[in-house]
Design a protein around this motif. Structure first.
Motif, PDB file in Angstrom:
ATOM      1  N   LYS A  83       0.836  -1.204   0.000  1.00  8.59           N
ATOM      2  CA  LYS A  83       0.000   0.000   0.000  1.00  8.59           C
ATOM      3  C   LYS A  83       0.870   1.252   0.000  1.00  8.59           C
ATOM      4  O   LYS A  83       0.600   2.221  -0.710  1.00  8.59           O
ATOM      5  CB  LYS A  83      -0.941  -0.008   1.215  1.00  8.59           C
ATOM      6  N   GLU A  86       2.156   1.918  -3.432  1.00  5.03           N
ATOM      7  CA  GLU A  86       1.109   2.533  -4.260  1.00  5.03           C
ATOM      8  C   GLU A  86       1.063   4.041  -4.010  1.00  5.03           C
ATOM      9  O   GLU A  86       0.969   4.835  -4.954  1.00  5.03           O
ATOM     10  CB  GLU A  86      -0.258   1.935  -3.931  1.00  5.03           C
ATOM     11  N   LYS A  89       3.939   5.948  -5.628  1.00  2.00           N
ATOM     12  CA  LYS A  89       3.756   6.163  -7.075  1.00  2.00           C
ATOM     13  C   LYS A  89       2.857   7.371  -7.339  1.00  2.00           C
ATOM     14  O   LYS A  89       3.133   8.184  -8.215  1.00  2.00           O
ATOM     15  CB  LYS A  89       3.175   4.917  -7.727  1.00  2.00           C
TER      16      LYS A  89
END
Length: 138
Positions: A83, A86, A89
């Protein structure tokens, strides 16, 4: 403290607009912006704030999810790491957008204004704001 986590949005457009206007005013005063520059920069900043709203929302929701995972007994370290990757990014998208904005701002400013901004940033980073402020007055 920050309100319910199940609210529809973690980003308040009215708050964003108020902060943008406040920061713009200080920036315009710092560089002694012309009316044309104020208009161009305001349009650019407004576009970027609105364009990045969904991305900022994704980051905030992701951080809330990480905090919730950290509290759960059943969450694994790998789930949490995944997570966080993510979120990283999505944050990179914001960083790239900020660079694009900075380059567009740079194109609008005069050489003297760019130097004022450079001095302010260097002073902020080094903690020597007064030194660079005095140098910019010479």
């Amino acid at each position: 403290l920050a309100g319910p986590l199940n609210s529809d949005s973690l980003v308040d457009p009215e708050w964003e607009n108020a902060v943008r206007k406040h920061v713009e005013k200080r920036f315009f005063n710092l560089i002694d912006a012309t009316e044309t520059q104020k208009s161009q920069l305001d349009d650019l900043f407004k576009q970027r704030v609105e364009g990045n709203r969904q991305t900022r929302e994704q980051v905030k929701k992701g951080v809330v999810e990480v905090a919730q995972l950290m509290a759960e007994d059943t969450a694994t370290d790998e789930q949490i790491r995944s997570k966080v990757k993510e979120i990283q990014k999505v944050r990179q998208q914001l960083i790239d957008s900020r660079l694009d904005t900075a380059l567009k701002v740079r194109a609008i400013l005069t050489k003297e204004q760019r130097q004022i901004v450079s001095n302010k940033v260097i002073g902020f980073i080094t903690g020597n704001q007064r030194q660079f402020l005095l140098r910019s007055m010479n």
